[in-house]
Design a protein around this motif. Structure first.
Motif, PDB file in Angstrom:
ATOM      1  N   LYS A  35       0.829  -1.211   0.000  1.00  0.00           N
ATOM      2  CA  LYS A  35       0.000   0.000   0.000  1.00  0.00           C
ATOM      3  C   LYS A  35       0.862   1.259   0.000  1.00  0.00           C
ATOM      4  N   LYS A  36       1.900   1.294   0.810  1.00  0.00           N
ATOM      5  CA  LYS A  36       2.752   2.484   0.887  1.00  0.00           C
ATOM      6  C   LYS A  36       3.375   2.797  -0.474  1.00  0.00           C
ATOM      7  N   ASP A  37       3.856   1.758  -1.175  1.00  0.00           N
ATOM      8  CA  ASP A  37       4.459   1.972  -2.495  1.00  0.00           C
ATOM      9  C   ASP A  37       3.446   2.534  -3.482  1.00  0.00           C
ATOM     10  N   VAL A  38       2.239   1.988  -3.458  1.00  0.00           N
ATOM     11  CA  VAL A  38       1.175   2.446  -4.358  1.00  0.00           C
ATOM     12  C   VAL A  38       0.824   3.897  -4.054  1.00  0.00           C
ATOM     13  N   MET A  39       0.576   4.204  -2.788  1.00  0.00           N
ATOM     14  CA  MET A  39       0.157   5.563  -2.427  1.00  0.00           C
ATOM     15  C   MET A  39       1.283   6.568  -2.659  1.00  0.00           C
ATOM     16  N   ASP A  40       2.528   6.199  -2.364  1.00  0.00           N
ATOM     17  CA  ASP A  40       3.653   7.097  -2.638  1.00  0.00           C
ATOM     18  C   ASP A  40       3.747   7.419  -4.123  1.00  0.00           C
ATOM     19  N   PHE A  41       3.541   6.410  -4.970  1.00  0.00           N
ATOM     20  CA  PHE A  41       3.591   6.621  -6.413  1.00  0.00           C
ATOM     21  C   PHE A  41       2.530   7.632  -6.855  1.00  0.00           C
ATOM     22  N   TYR A  42       1.271   7.408  -6.457  1.00  0.00           N
ATOM     23  CA  TYR A  42       0.199   8.304  -6.885  1.00  0.00           C
ATOM     24  C   TYR A  42       0.286   9.670  -6.208  1.00  0.00           C
ATOM     25  N   ASP A  43       0.718   9.721  -4.959  1.00  0.00           N
ATOM     26  CA  ASP A  43       0.886  11.006  -4.267  1.00  0.00           C
ATOM     27  C   ASP A  43       1.925  11.888  -4.964  1.00  0.00           C
ATOM     28  N   SER A  44       2.950  11.268  -5.543  1.00  0.00           N
ATOM     29  CA  SER A  44       3.985  12.051  -6.213  1.00  0.00           C
ATOM     30  C   SER A  44       3.690  12.296  -7.693  1.00  0.00           C
ATOM     31  N   THR A  45       2.895  11.430  -8.330  1.00  0.00           N
ATOM     32  CA  THR A  45       2.647  11.537  -9.774  1.00  0.00           C
ATOM     33  C   THR A  45       1.426  12.387 -10.122  1.00  0.00           C
ATOM     34  N   ASP A  62     -10.618  19.858 -11.601  1.00  0.00           N
ATOM     35  CA  ASP A  62     -11.779  20.419 -12.279  1.00  0.00           C
ATOM     36  C   ASP A  62     -13.054  19.906 -11.595  1.00  0.00           C
ATOM     37  N   ASN A  63     -13.913  19.223 -12.321  1.00  0.00           N
ATOM     38  CA  ASN A  63     -15.169  18.724 -11.753  1.00  0.00           C
ATOM     39  C   ASN A  63     -15.137  17.217 -11.506  1.00  0.00           C
ATOM     40  N   GLU A  64     -13.931  16.654 -11.350  1.00  0.00           N
ATOM     41  CA  GLU A  64     -13.807  15.215 -11.155  1.00  0.00           C
ATOM     42  C   GLU A  64     -13.105  14.895  -9.838  1.00  0.00           C
ATOM     43  N   VAL A  65     -13.395  13.720  -9.326  1.00  0.00           N
ATOM     44  CA  VAL A  65     -12.703  13.204  -8.147  1.00  0.00           C
ATOM     45  C   VAL A  65     -12.120  11.846  -8.509  1.00  0.00           C
ATOM     46  N   LEU A  66     -10.890  11.601  -8.073  1.00  0.00           N
ATOM     47  CA  LEU A  66     -10.208  10.336  -8.306  1.00  0.00           C
ATOM     48  C   LEU A  66      -9.962   9.710  -6.936  1.00  0.00           C
ATOM     49  N   MET A  67     -10.395   8.460  -6.765  1.00  0.00           N
ATOM     50  CA  MET A  67     -10.245   7.770  -5.486  1.00  0.00           C
ATOM     51  C   MET A  67      -9.409   6.517  -5.680  1.00  0.00           C
ATOM     52  N   ILE A  68      -8.449   6.324  -4.794  1.00  0.00           N
ATOM     53  CA  ILE A  68      -7.597   5.142  -4.827  1.00  0.00           C
ATOM     54  C   ILE A  68      -7.860   4.340  -3.568  1.00  0.00           C
ATOM     55  N   GLU A  69      -8.243   3.074  -3.760  1.00  0.00           N
ATOM     56  CA  GLU A  69      -8.512   2.187  -2.629  1.00  0.00           C
ATOM     57  C   GLU A  69      -7.641   0.947  -2.760  1.00  0.00           C
ATOM     58  N   TYR A  70      -7.033   0.527  -1.664  1.00  0.00           N
ATOM     59  CA  TYR A  70      -6.133  -0.621  -1.633  1.00  0.00           C
ATOM     60  C   TYR A  70      -6.711  -1.664  -0.698  1.00  0.00           C
ATOM     61  N   ASP A  71      -6.868  -2.888  -1.181  1.00  0.00           N
ATOM     62  CA  ASP A  71      -7.370  -3.983  -0.349  1.00  0.00           C
ATOM     63  C   ASP A  71      -6.286  -5.048  -0.255  1.00  0.00           C
ATOM     64  N   GLY A  72      -5.614  -5.090   0.881  1.00  0.00           N
ATOM     65  CA  GLY A  72      -4.558  -6.063   1.100  1.00  0.00           C
ATOM     66  C   GLY A  72      -5.031  -7.290   1.853  1.00  0.00           C
ATOM     67  N   ASN A  73      -6.340  -7.416   2.033  1.00  0.00           N
ATOM     68  CA  ASN A  73      -6.909  -8.527   2.809  1.00  0.00           C
ATOM     69  C   ASN A  73      -7.321  -9.708   1.942  1.00  0.00           C
ATOM     70  N   ARG A  74      -6.808  -9.821   0.752  1.00  0.00           N
ATOM     71  CA  ARG A  74      -7.127 -10.920  -0.162  1.00  0.00           C
ATOM     72  C   ARG A  74      -5.864 -11.759  -0.372  1.00  0.00           C
ATOM     73  N   SER A  75      -5.997 -12.843  -1.115  1.00  0.00           N
ATOM     74  CA  SER A  75      -4.819 -13.675  -1.380  1.00  0.00           C
ATOM     75  C   SER A  75      -3.764 -12.898  -2.164  1.00  0.00           C
ATOM     76  N   VAL A  76      -4.209 -11.951  -3.007  1.00  0.00           N
ATOM     77  CA  VAL A  76      -3.308 -10.999  -3.663  1.00  0.00           C
ATOM     78  C   VAL A  76      -3.893  -9.610  -3.460  1.00  0.00           C
ATOM     79  N   PRO A  77      -3.051  -8.593  -3.280  1.00  0.00           N
ATOM     80  CA  PRO A  77      -3.568  -7.236  -3.105  1.00  0.00           C
ATOM     81  C   PRO A  77      -4.369  -6.779  -4.329  1.00  0.00           C
ATOM     82  N   VAL A  78      -5.425  -6.010  -4.077  1.00  0.00           N
ATOM     83  CA  VAL A  78      -6.251  -5.464  -5.148  1.00  0.00           C
ATOM     84  C   VAL A  78      -6.297  -3.947  -4.989  1.00  0.00           C
TER      85      VAL A  78
END
Length: 87
Positions: A35-45, A62-78
């Motif tokens: 999760k940290k790697d994913v969020m660091d990437f998007y926070d900087s990009t 503008d008039n859009e919202v972008l949401m990033i959600e990380y689910d690490g509670n599965r057999s592979v992260p989603v």
């Protein structure tokens, strides 16, 4: 990058009068991603692409919202990324 190279992605698109809703799901194929790697990437990009970081994986432009959600509670992260009209 591990985040991009080792994923399987699926995209869902809905059109509505107020704008388009796009959701992308990415699941790690082997070692996964943290999760940290994913969020660091998007926070900087995303700010370089005009998105303002509102914290907790939420960005606005503008008039859009972008949401990033990380689910690490599965057999592979989603990872789920959604872009939709701002309410």
């Amino acid at each position: 990058s591990k985040i991009v190279d080792s994923t399987e992605c699926h995209t869902i698109v809905f059109e509505k009068a107020e704008g388009r809703i796009v959701t992308v799901f990415a699941a790690a194929a082997k070692d996964g991603f943290q999760k940290k790697d994913v969020m660091d990437f998007y926070d900087s990009t995303l700010p370089h692409l005009g998105w303002q970081n509102r914290g907790n994986g939420i960005f606005v432009r503008d008039n859009e919202v972008l949401m990033i959600e990380y689910d690490g509670n599965r057999s592979v992260p989603v990872l789920r990324i959604t872009v939709k009209p701002q309410e």
